[in-house]
Design a protein around this motif. Structure first.
Motif, PDB file in Angstrom:
ATOM      1  N   VAL A 104       0.839  -1.200   0.000  1.00  0.00           N
ATOM      2  CA  VAL A 104       0.000   0.000   0.000  1.00  0.00           C
ATOM      3  C   VAL A 104       0.876   1.253   0.000  1.00  0.00           C
ATOM      4  CG1 VAL A 104      -1.877   1.207   1.192  1.00  0.00           C
ATOM      5  CG2 VAL A 104      -1.697  -1.288   1.375  1.00  0.00           C
ATOM      6  N   PRO A 105       0.932   2.002  -1.117  1.00  0.00           N
ATOM      7  CA  PRO A 105       1.661   3.273  -1.113  1.00  0.00           C
ATOM      8  C   PRO A 105       0.897   4.299  -0.278  1.00  0.00           C
ATOM      9  CG  PRO A 105       1.150   2.521  -3.365  1.00  0.00           C
ATOM     10  CD  PRO A 105       0.325   1.716  -2.423  1.00  0.00           C
ATOM     11  N   ASP A 106       1.618   5.108   0.474  1.00  0.00           N
ATOM     12  CA  ASP A 106       0.990   6.140   1.311  1.00  0.00           C
ATOM     13  C   ASP A 106       1.555   7.500   0.919  1.00  0.00           C
ATOM     14  OD1 ASP A 106      -0.560   7.211   3.574  1.00  0.00           O
ATOM     15  OD2 ASP A 106       1.405   7.525   4.494  1.00  0.00           O
ATOM     16  N   GLY A 107       0.720   8.317   0.290  1.00  0.00           N
ATOM     17  CA  GLY A 107       1.126   9.646  -0.149  1.00  0.00           C
ATOM     18  C   GLY A 107       0.034  10.211  -1.031  1.00  0.00           C
ATOM     19  N   THR A 108       0.192  11.441  -1.485  1.00  0.00           N
ATOM     20  CA  THR A 108      -0.772  11.977  -2.440  1.00  0.00           C
ATOM     21  C   THR A 108      -0.708  11.123  -3.702  1.00  0.00           C
ATOM     22  OG1 THR A 108       0.874  13.449  -3.428  1.00  0.00           O
ATOM     23  CG2 THR A 108      -0.401  14.337  -1.563  1.00  0.00           C
ATOM     24  N   TRP A 109      -1.706  11.228  -4.551  1.00  0.00           N
ATOM     25  CA  TRP A 109      -1.689  10.449  -5.795  1.00  0.00           C
ATOM     26  C   TRP A 109      -0.425  10.747  -6.593  1.00  0.00           C
ATOM     27  CZ3 TRP A 109      -4.466   6.371  -6.152  1.00  0.00           C
ATOM     28  CH2 TRP A 109      -5.736   6.304  -5.551  1.00  0.00           C
ATOM     29  N   ARG A 110      -0.059  12.012  -6.646  1.00  0.00           N
ATOM     30  CA  ARG A 110       1.125  12.401  -7.431  1.00  0.00           C
ATOM     31  C   ARG A 110       2.383  11.760  -6.859  1.00  0.00           C
ATOM     32  NH1 ARG A 110       4.767  16.508  -7.244  1.00  0.00           N
ATOM     33  NH2 ARG A 110       3.765  17.468  -5.442  1.00  0.00           N
ATOM     34  N   LYS A 111       2.513  11.809  -5.537  1.00  0.00           N
ATOM     35  CA  LYS A 111       3.719  11.239  -4.914  1.00  0.00           C
ATOM     36  C   LYS A 111       3.720   9.714  -4.983  1.00  0.00           C
ATOM     37  CE  LYS A 111       4.681  15.236  -2.111  1.00  0.00           C
ATOM     38  NZ  LYS A 111       4.250  15.986  -0.928  1.00  0.00           N
ATOM     39  N   LEU A 130     -10.134  -1.682  -4.723  1.00  0.00           N
ATOM     40  CA  LEU A 130     -11.295  -1.796  -3.842  1.00  0.00           C
ATOM     41  C   LEU A 130     -12.578  -1.614  -4.648  1.00  0.00           C
ATOM     42  CD1 LEU A 130      -9.977   0.527  -0.990  1.00  0.00           C
ATOM     43  CD2 LEU A 130     -10.052  -1.974  -0.924  1.00  0.00           C
ATOM     44  N   ALA A 131     -13.662  -2.110  -4.112  1.00  0.00           N
ATOM     45  CA  ALA A 131     -14.960  -1.873  -4.739  1.00  0.00           C
ATOM     46  C   ALA A 131     -15.257  -0.382  -4.724  1.00  0.00           C
ATOM     47  CB  ALA A 131     -16.047  -2.640  -3.985  1.00  0.00           C
ATOM     48  N   GLU A 132     -15.977   0.086  -5.727  1.00  0.00           N
ATOM     49  CA  GLU A 132     -16.323   1.503  -5.786  1.00  0.00           C
ATOM     50  C   GLU A 132     -17.397   1.825  -4.760  1.00  0.00           C
ATOM     51  OE1 GLU A 132     -17.370   2.544  -9.729  1.00  0.00           O
ATOM     52  OE2 GLU A 132     -15.409   2.070 -10.563  1.00  0.00           O
ATOM     53  N   GLY A 133     -17.477   3.101  -4.415  1.00  0.00           N
ATOM     54  CA  GLY A 133     -18.559   3.539  -3.544  1.00  0.00           C
ATOM     55  C   GLY A 133     -18.195   3.673  -2.083  1.00  0.00           C
ATOM     56  N   GLY A 134     -16.909   3.463  -1.735  1.00  0.00           N
ATOM     57  CA  GLY A 134     -16.497   3.658  -0.344  1.00  0.00           C
ATOM     58  C   GLY A 134     -16.638   5.121   0.052  1.00  0.00           C
ATOM     59  N   VAL A 135     -17.072   5.360   1.278  1.00  0.00           N
ATOM     60  CA  VAL A 135     -17.244   6.737   1.757  1.00  0.00           C
ATOM     61  C   VAL A 135     -16.259   7.001   2.885  1.00  0.00           C
ATOM     62  CG1 VAL A 135     -18.831   8.404   2.782  1.00  0.00           C
ATOM     63  CG2 VAL A 135     -19.684   6.745   1.122  1.00  0.00           C
ATOM     64  N   SER A 136     -15.436   8.029   2.718  1.00  0.00           N
ATOM     65  CA  SER A 136     -14.433   8.335   3.729  1.00  0.00           C
ATOM     66  C   SER A 136     -15.069   8.983   4.958  1.00  0.00           C
ATOM     67  CB  SER A 136     -13.383   9.288   3.144  1.00  0.00           C
ATOM     68  OG  SER A 136     -12.455   9.661   4.151  1.00  0.00           O
ATOM     69  N   THR A 151      -5.483   6.251   3.814  1.00  0.00           N
ATOM     70  CA  THR A 151      -4.735   4.992   3.755  1.00  0.00           C
ATOM     71  C   THR A 151      -5.308   3.950   4.716  1.00  0.00           C
ATOM     72  OG1 THR A 151      -2.723   6.122   3.057  1.00  0.00           O
ATOM     73  CG2 THR A 151      -2.445   3.956   4.074  1.00  0.00           C
ATOM     74  N   ILE A 152      -5.587   4.352   5.943  1.00  0.00           N
ATOM     75  CA  ILE A 152      -6.071   3.387   6.931  1.00  0.00           C
ATOM     76  C   ILE A 152      -7.465   2.876   6.571  1.00  0.00           C
ATOM     77  CG2 ILE A 152      -7.138   5.009   8.588  1.00  0.00           C
ATOM     78  CD1 ILE A 152      -5.745   3.339  10.824  1.00  0.00           C
ATOM     79  N   GLU A 153      -8.303   3.748   5.997  1.00  0.00           N
ATOM     80  CA  GLU A 153      -9.644   3.319   5.586  1.00  0.00           C
ATOM     81  C   GLU A 153      -9.556   2.313   4.435  1.00  0.00           C
ATOM     82  OE1 GLU A 153     -12.676   6.971   6.278  1.00  0.00           O
ATOM     83  OE2 GLU A 153     -11.014   7.402   4.926  1.00  0.00           O
ATOM     84  N   ALA A 154      -8.638   2.560   3.487  1.00  0.00           N
ATOM     85  CA  ALA A 154      -8.469   1.643   2.362  1.00  0.00           C
ATOM     86  C   ALA A 154      -8.013   0.267   2.857  1.00  0.00           C
ATOM     87  CB  ALA A 154      -7.453   2.215   1.373  1.00  0.00           C
ATOM     88  N   ILE A 155      -7.116   0.255   3.839  1.00  0.00           N
ATOM     89  CA  ILE A 155      -6.622  -1.013   4.388  1.00  0.00           C
ATOM     90  C   ILE A 155      -7.745  -1.770   5.098  1.00  0.00           C
ATOM     91  CG2 ILE A 155      -5.111  -1.997   6.171  1.00  0.00           C
ATOM     92  CD1 ILE A 155      -3.071   0.217   5.339  1.00  0.00           C
ATOM     93  N   VAL A 156      -8.537  -1.054   5.893  1.00  0.00           N
ATOM     94  CA  VAL A 156      -9.659  -1.692   6.598  1.00  0.00           C
ATOM     95  C   VAL A 156     -10.642  -2.282   5.590  1.00  0.00           C
ATOM     96  CG1 VAL A 156     -11.700  -1.238   8.028  1.00  0.00           C
ATOM     97  CG2 VAL A 156      -9.460  -0.367   8.734  1.00  0.00           C
ATOM     98  N   GLN A 157     -10.962  -1.517   4.551  1.00  0.00           N
ATOM     99  CA  GLN A 157     -11.903  -2.015   3.544  1.00  0.00           C
ATOM    100  C   GLN A 157     -11.339  -3.254   2.843  1.00  0.00           C
ATOM    101  OE1 GLN A 157     -13.802   0.952   1.028  1.00  0.00           O
ATOM    102  NE2 GLN A 157     -14.016  -0.529  -0.630  1.00  0.00           N
TER     103      GLN A 157
END
Length: 202
Positions: A104-111, A130-136, A151-157
């Motif tokens: 899992v890369p952690d940074g802005t999309w550009r970085k 991940l499946a689409e439709g996740g809400v931060s 990042t942490i939400e993506a990992i949990v999902q």
């Protein structure tokens, strides 16, 4: 003069999050590659994820010289959690499946894209998404795109999908406490005026 800091969660001692950080086991191994600019970020959710997962590793940098050794973990198949046209949607492990080494890369999309460019081995990994439709739940920053997660939400999902019916929701406790603390510090009126009902990203 800087405030005393917790050496583990890197928060001021008066706002230490360690009591909220769980100790969760997972079949999946999570490798977090954090861009140096994220280390002093107010939330630093990659560090919270690495602290809360027993089978996780956090590396900080732009070029990762040790990547070949770090990715070659017996019993795991390495996958990069990053969008691509040919990225495979994550699904629950079937009996006998080899667990993932989820990178899992952690940074802005550009970085994050720059990290992939600087580490060809990373860019060459098969990608998962991940499946689409996740809400931060990060209510303090406008999301760059619908469904953008911290990042942490993506990992949990991801872990919730891979290892169902297990839930990795406890990993979000310190993250939510951080956000609540930031909102409290700015005051409710300022929060409502500036952020309202937006959905947000980290």
């Amino acid at each position: 003069m800087s405030r005393p800091q917790c050496s583990r969660c890197l928060r001021p001692l008066t706002h230490c999050l360690c009591p909220l950080i769980p100790s969760l086991d997972s079949r999946t191994r999570v490798l977090l590659l954090q861009h140096p600019s994220e280390v002093n970020h107010a939330l630093n959710t990659a560090r919270l994820a690495a602290l809360g997962l027993n089978n996780a590793q956090l590396l900080v940098g732009e070029v990762f010289e040790d990547l070949p050794a770090v990715l070659d973990v017996p019993g795991y198949q390495a996958r990069l959690l990053f969008p691509a046209d040919d990225a495979q949607a994550l699904h629950a492990y079937a009996p006998g499946d080899e667990p993932l080494l989820l990178v899992v890369p952690d940074g802005t999309w550009r970085k994050a894209r720059k990290m992939l460019h600087l580490n060809p081995l990373l860019a060459a990994l098969p990608r998962v998404t991940l499946a689409e439709g996740g809400v931060s739940r990060y209510r303090l920053r406008k999301a760059p795109a619908p469904g953008a997660l911290s990042t942490i939400e993506a990992i949990v999902q991801a872990l919730d999908v891979l290892e169902e019916p297990l839930s990795f929701e406890p990993l979000l406790k310190p993250f939510e406490a951080l956000i609540d603390g930031q909102i409290a510090a700015m005051g409710k009126e300022v929060f409502q005026r500036n952020h309202g009902d937006r959905s947000i990203d980290s």
